[in-house]
Design a protein around this motif. Sequence first.
Motif, PDB file in Angstrom:
ATOM      1  N   LEU A 271       0.831  -1.208   0.000  1.00 63.63           N
ATOM      2  CA  LEU A 271       0.000   0.000   0.000  1.00 63.63           C
ATOM      3  C   LEU A 271       0.864   1.255   0.000  1.00 63.63           C
ATOM      4  CD1 LEU A 271      -2.743  -1.080   2.574  1.00 63.63           C
ATOM      5  CD2 LEU A 271      -3.061  -0.718   0.119  1.00 63.63           C
ATOM      6  N   ALA A 272       1.958   1.225   0.756  1.00 64.17           N
ATOM      7  CA  ALA A 272       2.846   2.398   0.800  1.00 64.17           C
ATOM      8  C   ALA A 272       3.515   2.629  -0.547  1.00 64.17           C
ATOM      9  CB  ALA A 272       3.892   2.210   1.894  1.00 64.17           C
ATOM     10  N   PHE A 273       3.906   1.558  -1.219  1.00 62.91           N
ATOM     11  CA  PHE A 273       4.625   1.698  -2.488  1.00 62.91           C
ATOM     12  C   PHE A 273       3.711   2.075  -3.651  1.00 62.91           C
ATOM     13  CE2 PHE A 273       8.250  -0.019  -0.420  1.00 62.91           C
ATOM     14  CZ  PHE A 273       9.334   0.232  -1.236  1.00 62.91           C
ATOM     15  N   ARG A 274       2.410   2.149  -3.408  1.00 64.36           N
ATOM     16  CA  ARG A 274       1.518   2.614  -4.474  1.00 64.36           C
ATOM     17  C   ARG A 274       1.753   4.090  -4.770  1.00 64.36           C
ATOM     18  NH1 ARG A 274      -4.559   0.977  -3.524  1.00 64.36           N
ATOM     19  NH2 ARG A 274      -4.647   1.336  -5.772  1.00 64.36           N
ATOM     20  N   LYS A 275       2.310   4.815  -3.803  1.00 68.93           N
ATOM     21  CA  LYS A 275       2.654   6.212  -4.011  1.00 68.93           C
ATOM     22  C   LYS A 275       4.157   6.335  -4.228  1.00 68.93           C
ATOM     23  CE  LYS A 275      -1.138   7.938  -1.132  1.00 68.93           C
ATOM     24  NZ  LYS A 275      -1.505   8.787   0.048  1.00 68.93           N
ATOM     25  N   ARG A 276       4.547   7.374  -4.903  1.00 67.62           N
ATOM     26  CA  ARG A 276       5.952   7.598  -5.160  1.00 67.62           C
ATOM     27  C   ARG A 276       6.655   7.956  -3.871  1.00 67.62           C
ATOM     28  NH1 ARG A 276       8.082   5.502  -9.347  1.00 67.62           N
ATOM     29  NH2 ARG A 276       9.743   7.077  -9.206  1.00 67.62           N
ATOM     30  N   LEU A 277       7.704   7.217  -3.553  1.00 66.34           N
ATOM     31  CA  LEU A 277       8.475   7.470  -2.345  1.00 66.34           C
ATOM     32  C   LEU A 277       9.916   7.780  -2.723  1.00 66.34           C
ATOM     33  CD1 LEU A 277       7.220   4.441  -0.189  1.00 66.34           C
ATOM     34  CD2 LEU A 277       6.443   6.813  -0.019  1.00 66.34           C
ATOM     35  N   ARG A 278      10.518   8.710  -2.033  1.00 66.87           N
ATOM     36  CA  ARG A 278      11.921   9.010  -2.265  1.00 66.87           C
ATOM     37  C   ARG A 278      12.763   7.823  -1.778  1.00 66.87           C
ATOM     38  NH1 ARG A 278      14.205  14.623  -0.153  1.00 66.87           N
ATOM     39  NH2 ARG A 278      12.690  15.271  -1.742  1.00 66.87           N
ATOM     40  N   GLY A 279      13.590   7.323  -2.652  1.00 62.15           N
ATOM     41  CA  GLY A 279      14.411   6.174  -2.295  1.00 62.15           C
ATOM     42  C   GLY A 279      13.675   4.850  -2.325  1.00 62.15           C
ATOM     43  N   SER A 280      12.512   4.795  -2.986  1.00 58.71           N
ATOM     44  CA  SER A 280      11.709   3.567  -2.992  1.00 58.71           C
ATOM     45  C   SER A 280      12.434   2.421  -3.701  1.00 58.71           C
ATOM     46  CB  SER A 280      10.358   3.826  -3.662  1.00 58.71           C
ATOM     47  OG  SER A 280      10.532   4.292  -4.997  1.00 58.71           O
ATOM     48  N   ASN A 281      13.147   2.727  -4.778  1.00 57.89           N
ATOM     49  CA  ASN A 281      13.865   1.660  -5.483  1.00 57.89           C
ATOM     50  C   ASN A 281      14.956   1.049  -4.611  1.00 57.89           C
ATOM     51  OD1 ASN A 281      12.344   1.953  -7.819  1.00 57.89           O
ATOM     52  ND2 ASN A 281      13.749   3.443  -8.720  1.00 57.89           N
ATOM     53  N   LEU A 282      15.711   1.897  -3.924  1.00 60.36           N
ATOM     54  CA  LEU A 282      16.755   1.403  -3.041  1.00 60.36           C
ATOM     55  C   LEU A 282      16.151   0.570  -1.914  1.00 60.36           C
ATOM     56  CD1 LEU A 282      19.696   1.307  -2.087  1.00 60.36           C
ATOM     57  CD2 LEU A 282      19.270   3.470  -0.865  1.00 60.36           C
ATOM     58  N   LEU A 283      15.050   1.042  -1.338  1.00 60.17           N
ATOM     59  CA  LEU A 283      14.388   0.305  -0.257  1.00 60.17           C
ATOM     60  C   LEU A 283      13.892  -1.051  -0.740  1.00 60.17           C
ATOM     61  CD1 LEU A 283      13.328   0.261   2.634  1.00 60.17           C
ATOM     62  CD2 LEU A 283      11.271   1.449   1.828  1.00 60.17           C
ATOM     63  N   PHE A 284      13.362  -1.079  -1.950  1.00 60.09           N
ATOM     64  CA  PHE A 284      12.865  -2.345  -2.504  1.00 60.09           C
ATOM     65  C   PHE A 284      14.000  -3.347  -2.679  1.00 60.09           C
ATOM     66  CE2 PHE A 284      12.217  -4.874  -6.389  1.00 60.09           C
ATOM     67  CZ  PHE A 284      11.131  -5.635  -5.986  1.00 60.09           C
ATOM     68  N   TYR A 285      15.109  -2.915  -3.258  1.00 61.19           N
ATOM     69  CA  TYR A 285      16.213  -3.839  -3.505  1.00 61.19           C
ATOM     70  C   TYR A 285      16.870  -4.289  -2.197  1.00 61.19           C
ATOM     71  CZ  TYR A 285      15.826  -2.817  -8.464  1.00 61.19           C
ATOM     72  OH  TYR A 285      15.366  -2.702  -9.750  1.00 61.19           O
ATOM     73  N   VAL A 286      16.922  -3.412  -1.215  1.00 59.51           N
ATOM     74  CA  VAL A 286      17.459  -3.816   0.085  1.00 59.51           C
ATOM     75  C   VAL A 286      16.560  -4.874   0.723  1.00 59.51           C
ATOM     76  CG1 VAL A 286      17.875  -3.007   2.445  1.00 59.51           C
ATOM     77  CG2 VAL A 286      18.714  -1.679   0.502  1.00 59.51           C
ATOM     78  N   THR A 287      15.253  -4.716   0.538  1.00 59.48           N
ATOM     79  CA  THR A 287      14.306  -5.654   1.144  1.00 59.48           C
ATOM     80  C   THR A 287      14.434  -7.048   0.565  1.00 59.48           C
ATOM     81  OG1 THR A 287      12.755  -3.830   1.519  1.00 59.48           O
ATOM     82  CG2 THR A 287      11.868  -6.071   1.633  1.00 59.48           C
ATOM     83  N   ILE A 288      14.596  -7.147  -0.744  1.00 63.34           N
ATOM     84  CA  ILE A 288      14.638  -8.471  -1.377  1.00 63.34           C
ATOM     85  C   ILE A 288      16.058  -9.018  -1.502  1.00 63.34           C
ATOM     86  CG2 ILE A 288      12.537  -7.987  -2.662  1.00 63.34           C
ATOM     87  CD1 ILE A 288      14.289  -7.682  -5.172  1.00 63.34           C
ATOM     88  N   ALA A 289      17.055  -8.243  -1.010  1.00 67.68           N
ATOM     89  CA  ALA A 289      18.442  -8.698  -1.145  1.00 67.68           C
ATOM     90  C   ALA A 289      18.700  -9.990  -0.397  1.00 67.68           C
ATOM     91  CB  ALA A 289      19.398  -7.608  -0.657  1.00 67.68           C
ATOM     92  N   SER A 290      17.933 -10.242   0.671  1.00 63.27           N
ATOM     93  CA  SER A 290      18.174 -11.456   1.463  1.00 63.27           C
ATOM     94  C   SER A 290      17.869 -12.726   0.675  1.00 63.27           C
ATOM     95  CB  SER A 290      17.323 -11.436   2.735  1.00 63.27           C
ATOM     96  OG  SER A 290      15.942 -11.440   2.427  1.00 63.27           O
ATOM     97  N   LEU A 291      17.129 -12.600  -0.421  1.00 58.50           N
ATOM     98  CA  LEU A 291      16.843 -13.778  -1.241  1.00 58.50           C
ATOM     99  C   LEU A 291      18.092 -14.305  -1.929  1.00 58.50           C
ATOM    100  CD1 LEU A 291      13.445 -12.900  -2.970  1.00 58.50           C
ATOM    101  CD2 LEU A 291      13.832 -14.436  -1.055  1.00 58.50           C
ATOM    102  N   ILE A 292      19.045 -13.432  -2.227  1.00 57.72           N
ATOM    103  CA  ILE A 292      20.240 -13.869  -2.945  1.00 57.72           C
ATOM    104  C   ILE A 292      21.410 -14.134  -1.998  1.00 57.72           C
ATOM    105  CG2 ILE A 292      19.562 -12.648  -5.042  1.00 57.72           C
ATOM    106  CD1 ILE A 292      21.561 -10.470  -4.328  1.00 57.72           C
ATOM    107  N   MET A 293      21.221 -13.826  -0.726  1.00 57.04           N
ATOM    108  CA  MET A 293      22.254 -14.116   0.263  1.00 57.04           C
ATOM    109  C   MET A 293      22.171 -15.580   0.674  1.00 57.04           C
ATOM    110  SD  MET A 293      24.177 -11.519   1.083  1.00 57.04           S
ATOM    111  CE  MET A 293      24.742 -11.913   2.734  1.00 57.04           C
ATOM    112  N   PRO A 294      23.302 -16.272   0.838  1.00 52.83           N
ATOM    113  CA  PRO A 294      23.246 -17.652   1.338  1.00 52.83           C
ATOM    114  C   PRO A 294      22.557 -17.704   2.696  1.00 52.83           C
ATOM    115  CG  PRO A 294      25.440 -17.122   0.498  1.00 52.83           C
ATOM    116  CD  PRO A 294      24.675 -15.839   0.520  1.00 52.83           C
ATOM    117  N   SER A 295      21.661 -18.664   2.845  1.00 51.49           N
ATOM    118  CA  SER A 295      20.847 -18.735   4.060  1.00 51.49           C
ATOM    119  C   SER A 295      21.701 -18.875   5.309  1.00 51.49           C
ATOM    120  CB  SER A 295      19.873 -19.913   3.955  1.00 51.49           C
ATOM    121  OG  SER A 295      18.983 -19.739   2.886  1.00 51.49           O
TER     122      SER A 295
END
Length: 296
Positions: free
Chosen positions: A97-121
């Motif tokens: 819901l928050a990302f439906r609006k334009r946020l400053r730094g939203s792209n960086l926040l998104f990639y930081v959030t999903i970065a754990s998927l590529i990190m070894p568990s």
Amino acid sequence: MAATYREPRAPGFWPLALLFGAFVLFLYGPMLTIFVLSFQGPEGGLTFPMRGWSLHWYRQLAEGLGVVDIGAAFRRSLALGAVVMGLTVALSLLAALAFRKRLRGSNLLFYVTIASLIMPSIVVSLGIGLQFRLLDSGIKQLAGAWGLDDWLETFTTSLGLFSSALGAHLTWTLPFGLLIMFAVFNRFNPAYEEAARDLGASPWQTFRHVVLPLIGPSAIGVGMFGFTLSWDEIARTSQAIGDVNTLPLELQGLTTTVTTPAIYALGTVTTVVSFAVMALAIGATRALKRRQGGSR
């Protein structure tokens, strides 16, 4: 009566069909083998041929496997999975819901959030475990400075089921939930919300009566992913759980000590729980869709 015409199979159909059949057998064959071997008689072993049919090993599992409290581990995993499921749905929905609006730094926040998927568990688990051990050192220093010596005698560690282990599981479940909810809202038609507002609905009423019913099946799917991913997780839990173990960790430990089909019975029970959660999620999704269809 006119005969129906059937288009002939393409030349590559049967080789591809055999390849797909081999893939399905490779994927589900081990699971089916464990299911079957778990129903052996008292003289059964870990391999074929079968030696009778019974529920002997399930009864032994209910009585306990040595010093391991399977019931307590089962309850811990169930409780942790339920909390992870609820938090994954809530946080994924709020973030989408928050990302439906334009946020400053939203792209960086998104990639930081999903970065754990590529990190070894295991690296994620080690990092979380190290953070909480550093936190333990800070807590002990503060408690000593404040004269809380009596409390320090009972304090062991901040590592635990609903602290470090919960955080470790969320690093695995939240990215999946976010990606699903982002995809849902990318296809969501805002005209429904505009129509509700034109009819005088408040933002909360619009969300509750318009948005939430439409995205409900997807939210149920996110919850199912959250529970099943947490229920089976080993690597991210191993270094971040503290003094107790979840059911998958107990199962992993038992593979080196238990040499009877009781280990297959335990594996069958854990798999049945996962299938039960998926069945409940599918049933809830269908019920929600029928309700939406009947209300139109």
